[in-house]
Enzyme design. Structure first.
Site, PDB file in Angstrom:
ATOM      1  N   GLY A  50      -2.041  -0.895   5.826  1.00 13.35           N
ATOM      2  CA  GLY A  50      -1.344  -0.131   4.846  1.00 13.35           C
ATOM      3  C   GLY A  50      -0.177   0.648   6.100  1.00 13.35           C
ATOM      4  N   GLY A 103       3.628   2.342   6.075  1.00 11.91           N
ATOM      5  CA  GLY A 103       3.148   4.060   5.516  1.00 11.91           C
ATOM      6  C   GLY A 103       3.588   4.920   5.709  1.00 11.91           C
ATOM      7  N   LEU A 154       1.833   7.553   6.190  1.00 12.94           N
ATOM      8  CA  LEU A 154       0.718   8.011   7.243  1.00 12.94           C
ATOM      9  C   LEU A 154       0.419   7.100   8.351  1.00 12.94           C
ATOM     10  CD1 LEU A 154      -1.377   9.978   8.790  1.00 12.94           C
ATOM     11  CD2 LEU A 154      -3.083   9.377   6.563  1.00 12.94           C
ATOM     12  N   ILE A 171       1.488  -5.116   3.314  1.00 11.87           N
ATOM     13  CA  ILE A 171       2.157  -5.981   2.513  1.00 11.87           C
ATOM     14  C   ILE A 171       3.773  -6.492   2.871  1.00 11.87           C
ATOM     15  CG2 ILE A 171       2.897  -4.231   0.407  1.00 11.87           C
ATOM     16  CD1 ILE A 171       0.827  -6.868  -1.526  1.00 11.87           C
ATOM     17  N   ARG A 172       4.452  -5.484   3.112  1.00 10.71           N
ATOM     18  CA  ARG A 172       6.051  -5.788   3.581  1.00 10.71           C
ATOM     19  C   ARG A 172       5.617  -5.873   5.244  1.00 10.71           C
ATOM     20  NH1 ARG A 172       7.494  -0.293   2.830  1.00 10.71           N
ATOM     21  NH2 ARG A 172       5.170  -0.216   2.224  1.00 10.71           N
ATOM     22  N   ASP A 226      -1.784  -8.651   1.564  1.00  4.50           N
ATOM     23  CA  ASP A 226      -2.341  -7.866   0.942  1.00  4.50           C
ATOM     24  C   ASP A 226      -4.083  -7.310   0.535  1.00  4.50           C
ATOM     25  OD1 ASP A 226      -3.166  -7.067  -2.126  1.00  4.50           O
ATOM     26  OD2 ASP A 226      -1.937  -9.030  -2.871  1.00  4.50           O
ATOM     27  N   TYR A 240      -4.592   8.634  -9.899  1.00  8.69           N
ATOM     28  CA  TYR A 240      -5.008   8.504  -8.039  1.00  8.69           C
ATOM     29  C   TYR A 240      -6.533   9.360  -7.665  1.00  8.69           C
ATOM     30  CZ  TYR A 240      -3.619  10.023  -3.561  1.00  8.69           C
ATOM     31  OH  TYR A 240      -3.218  10.501  -1.738  1.00  8.69           O
ATOM     32  N   LYS A 282      -9.782   8.592  -5.647  1.00 10.40           N
ATOM     33  CA  LYS A 282      -9.791   8.668  -4.441  1.00 10.40           C
ATOM     34  C   LYS A 282     -11.416   9.782  -4.590  1.00 10.40           C
ATOM     35  CE  LYS A 282      -6.776   8.049  -1.685  1.00 10.40           C
ATOM     36  NZ  LYS A 282      -6.188   7.239  -0.621  1.00 10.40           N
TER      37      LYS A 282
HETATM   38  N1  SER Z   1       0.569  13.899  -1.036  1.00  7.52           N
HETATM   39  C1  SER Z   1      -0.757  12.938  -1.457  1.00  7.52           C
HETATM   40  C2  SER Z   1       0.106  13.143  -3.513  1.00  7.52           C
HETATM   41  O1  SER Z   1       0.664  13.656  -4.018  1.00  7.52           O
HETATM   42  C3  SER Z   1      -1.656  13.290  -2.882  1.00  7.52           C
HETATM   43  O2  SER Z   1      -2.389  13.382  -1.716  1.00  7.52           O
HETATM   44  O3  SER Z   1       0.173  12.160  -4.330  1.00  7.52           O
END
Ligand code: SER
Length: 323
Positions: free
Chosen positions: A11, A14, A16, A38-39, A52, A142, A146
């Site tokens: 990843g 992205g 980060l 992936i890209r 992937d 999400y 986590k």
């Molecule tokens: N920055 C993230 C979000 O907004 C939170 O971990 O989904």
């Protein structure tokens, strides 16, 4: 770094990943950092393989081919996008992690970094100075992935002695790469609009307080945690970590000290409910105590640095006129 001791960033394109890869390349050299996403990246700063994360066989091949010992698993769907596609979020966020942890259990890799989030907390969590150990009741897919991921990390660390390390990131703000699909993305978009001389339409209410961290601090925290001695890392689920807390109105105010005409309107959408379920501020004393965490940036210094760097990158002149 010795042979058989290479780093894999999953990843890497992205928000980060882009910044962490730069720091890893600067620290360990580009021949020791293999990036995947992936890209295809727009710019390759070290070796790149398209991957992937759901393809465990391909992941294993890359780990073996490049003699990887350390994995930074950053591929994930964030909170807002996750609500548009909850099943895909579960699949990418959970299967990706279990694939990496299983490869660690089988002895292919020695060390794993995996980011968690303030999204593990929920409406019933204490909002102010949210402690390390407290009620976790996530309301988003999400956040659910986590929290489950944190428990998996702690489980693999305890049962199989896997060296897995994690941070519960707050909203991350940086100038090199845009975030995608998060509830805290407004705190990045706002600087871009301010620099373009445009009005910003914020999707959260003006007084919504959330914890944030400037990207150089997020990268520093990750590197510091990963470079700590094994015995220093006493939390194997994920560490609370923060830079500072603020509201959209406070960010707008900080921007106005540099760009006085900046305007903002507030038009909350479905992301307001997500933000309302997250903490106002975070108690990160465990990270401070265990491995010496200390953030360098607050809202004012972040705002100055963001606007200076964005104006440099976009070749736009702004007069930094700090009141
Ligand atoms: N920055 C993230 C979000 O907004 C939170 O971990 O989904």
């Amino acid at each position: 770094m010795a042979e058989n001791n290479n780093i894999l960033v999953i990843g890497a394109n992205g928000q980060l990943g882009t910044e962490l890869t730069l720091a890893l390349v600067n620290t360990y050299g580009k021949d020791h950092v293999i990036t995947t996403d992936i890209r295809e990246p727009t710019e390759k700063i070290s070796l790149f393989e398209a991957l992937d994360v759901l393809n465990q066989e391909h992941l294993k091949q890359i780990i073996q081919a490049y003699q990887i010992s350390e994995v930074y698993l950053l591929a994930a769907l964030l909170s807002a996008r996750g609500e548009q596609n909850p099943m895909l979020t579960w699949q990418v966020n959970m299967d990706g992690l279990i694939h990496v942890l299983e490869l660690a259990r089988e002895g292919y890799i020695k060390k794993v970094f995996w980011p968690s989030s303030i999204a593990i907390f929920g409406a019933s969590t204490p909002k102010k100075d949210t402690p390390q150990e407290t009620i976790t009741s996530p309301d988003t897919m999400y956040g659910i992935t986590k929290l489950a991921g944190e428990r998996l990390c702690a489980y693999y660390a305890k049962k199989y002695h896997i060296d897995v390390r994690s941070l519960r990131f707050p909203g991350l703000v940086g100038y090199n790469a845009l975030p995608g699909g998060g509830t805290t993305d407004f705190a990045v978009d706002i600087y871009h609009k301010a620099l373009e001389g445009k009005k910003y339409h914020c999707f959260l209410q003006e007084n919504t307080q959330l914890p944030f961290m400037y990207m150089p601090d997020a990268v520093k925290a990750t590197m510091q945690l990963m470079q700590s001695q094994n015995h220093q890392v006493t939390v194997r689920s994920s560490y609370n970590i923060t830079g500072f807390s603020c509201t959209p109105a406070a960010i707008a105010e900080a921007i106005r000290k540099i760009i006085p005409g900046f305007e903002i309107t507030y038009e909350p959408d479905f992301r307001q409910q997500i933000a309302d379920s997250w903490p106002d501020s975070i108690d990160d004393q465990m990270a401070r105590k265990d491995w010496g965490w200390q953030p360098a940036f607050n809202l004012e210094s972040m705002t100055q640095d963001m606007l200076m760097n964005l104006s440099r990158l976009h070749k736009k002149e702004i007069i930094i006129d700090i009141v």
